[in-house]
Design a protein around this motif. Structure first.
Motif, PDB file in Angstrom:
ATOM      1  N   MET A 280       0.828  -1.204   0.000  1.00 17.92           N
ATOM      2  CA  MET A 280       0.000   0.000   0.000  1.00 17.92           C
ATOM      3  C   MET A 280       0.858   1.247   0.000  1.00 17.92           C
ATOM      4  N   TRP A 284      -4.913   4.856   3.017  1.00 22.51           N
ATOM      5  CA  TRP A 284      -6.025   3.914   2.872  1.00 22.51           C
ATOM      6  C   TRP A 284      -6.596   3.633   4.257  1.00 22.51           C
ATOM      7  N   LEU A 306     -10.882  -1.726   2.125  1.00 26.74           N
ATOM      8  CA  LEU A 306     -10.081  -0.513   2.083  1.00 26.74           C
ATOM      9  C   LEU A 306     -10.784   0.562   1.261  1.00 26.74           C
ATOM     10  N   SER A 308      -9.880   4.751  -0.206  1.00 29.67           N
ATOM     11  CA  SER A 308      -9.033   5.934  -0.265  1.00 29.67           C
ATOM     12  C   SER A 308      -9.664   6.971  -1.174  1.00 29.67           C
TER      13      SER A 308
END
Length: 423
Positions: A280, A284, A306, A308
């Motif tokens: 990653m 996130w 997740l 974002s």
């Protein structure tokens, strides 16, 4: 003519004969028949007749997921026929998805619960059947690798776009592809729509419409796809009941043979990998660890979810294999992924569509690759979509405009044909 030329000619003629012979065998499947018994469901009916515990897996799309539909109705029929047996169901229908996703989620959604029978319903969502051979064979081989005594039954539902083909007495493309797999592995199949076609021809059923507009007639569906509970789903259940009465005469322990594959590139190695195992970059948030409403709604489907909203935030996977997909969320707050495969250019994958007035689970796949080492980067794109223009093509209620302000990306599972690289 030289010896080499004669040999080449004979080899060519042999190949042609073999091709047309195989084609003729396949074409014999291309006609409508309500029930093809083949090896039947011997283990399933043996358990029912003995009054044992029986678990039925229902793997399919939204037609299978529908509450009160053929899934629930067939369960009730089995319970009425075999009151001494303890029958339970494994609900594994996901709307808007086909066998290409089903083969990846099979282990988690069905096999871990140790089913004795698995109904597989993807004819409508698989459309033309472009990947049906590979995915459906992968489903079969995964089931029997897990337990060779688990019985399988393919069921074929129908939609408006299939009617022209079906009225000619022929199978739709996805159904025919599935029949090739069913024939190869001696799996029974049930065509659920024959009575629908018969009643249409007799003028007793309208395929698509509003019931109030057709008094005295059965109305199968209101959207050309999803059957009405008390008409369309009932007809489906009656087809299953008729077929089960044929199959119930064949019972007893039988180990299903996992013979040579029908397609050498089938998807039996399909697996789902939690996205928190990826590399990653950027911000996130794992919504499953928060009180987020989306995560609560999908907590069973996505133990890791997740999200974002940061342009440039990325997830990277390194693997040895040939296909990657992402199981994620589409909704009002979604934007798009910019995906980079190896050293190629970035390609955009929008995670917003004309139905995105509400949140729903979804998935997308990247193009098929050469089977070798690859690196793929999923990046939150900074390119914004014209959401209002996209929604004009749908018929949903747009509602509060604030819910469309973000351009986020979600990630739940990586769908992989291959293995993760260690570094």
């Amino acid at each position: 003519m030289s010896y080499k030329a004669k040999f080449t000619l004979l080899a060519t003629l042999f190949s042609l004969v073999l091709f047309f012979s195989l084609q003729a065998q396949r074409d014999t499947l291309d006609y409508l028949q309500e029930c093809r018994l083949r090896a039947g469901l011997p283990n399933f009916f043996a358990r029912l007749k003995q009054g044992d515990s029986v678990r039925i897996g229902y793997l399919g799309g939204s037609i299978t997921a529908a509450n009160g539909g053929w899934r629930d109705q067939s369960m009730q029929w089995f319970k009425q026929q075999y009151p001494a047996a303890k029958i339970s169901q494994i609900i594994a229908g996901v709307g808007g998805t086909g066998s290409d996703l089903g083969v990846f989620r099979l282990q988690r959604d069905v096999l871990q619960f140790r089913p004795h029978l698995v109904f597989v319903e993807f004819a409508v969502n698989d459309g033309s059947g472009r990947t049906s051979h590979q995915a459906m064979e992968g489903i079969v081989r995964q089931i029997w690798k897990n337990d060779p005594y688990t019985d399988i039954c393919f069921v074929y539902t129908i939609a408006g776009n299939m009617l022209d083909t079906l009225r000619q007495g022929r199978l739709f493309g996805s159904m025919l592809a599935m029949e090739h797999i069913a024939q190869h592995y001696s799996i029974p199949s049930i065509q659920l729509g024959l009575d629908v076609l018969k009643l249409m021809e007799e003028g007793k059923l309208v395929f698509n419409g509003k019931p109030e507009d057709y008094p005295g007639k059965l109305v199968f569906t209101g959207d050309n796809v999803h059957p009405n509970t008390h008409t369309g789903h009932r007809l489906y259940t009656e087809a299953i009941a008729r077929s089960m009465k044929i199959m119930m005469n064949k019972s007893g322990a039988m180990q299903h043979a996992l013979k040579d594959p029908y397609t050498i590139d089938n998807w039996e190695e399909a697996q789902m990998i939690p996205v928190n195992e990826l590399l990653m970059s950027g911000n996130w948030t794992d919504l499953a660890k928060t009180g987020d409403t989306v995560a609560r709604t999908y907590r069973v489907k996505y133990p890791v979810l997740l999200k974002s909203n940061e342009p440039g935030a990325s997830l990277t996977i390194r693997f040895n294999g040939r296909l990657v997909g992402m199981s994620d969320i589409i909704g009002p707050d979604c934007g798009q992924y910019a995906v980079k495969i190896d050293n190629g250019p970035e390609k955009l994958f929008p995670r917003f569509d004309r139905y995105a007035t509400y949140v729903r689970a979804n998935a997308f796949f990247l193009p098929m690759l050469e089977s070798k080492e690859h690196q793929i980067v999923f990046k939150v794109s900074d390119k914004k979509l014209d959401k209002m223009e996209i929604l004009k093509k749908g018929d949903g209620v747009i509602g509060d405009l604030k819910k469309y302000e973000q351009n986020a990306c979600y990630a739940g599972w990586i769908l992989l044909l291959g293995t993760l690289s260690k570094n």
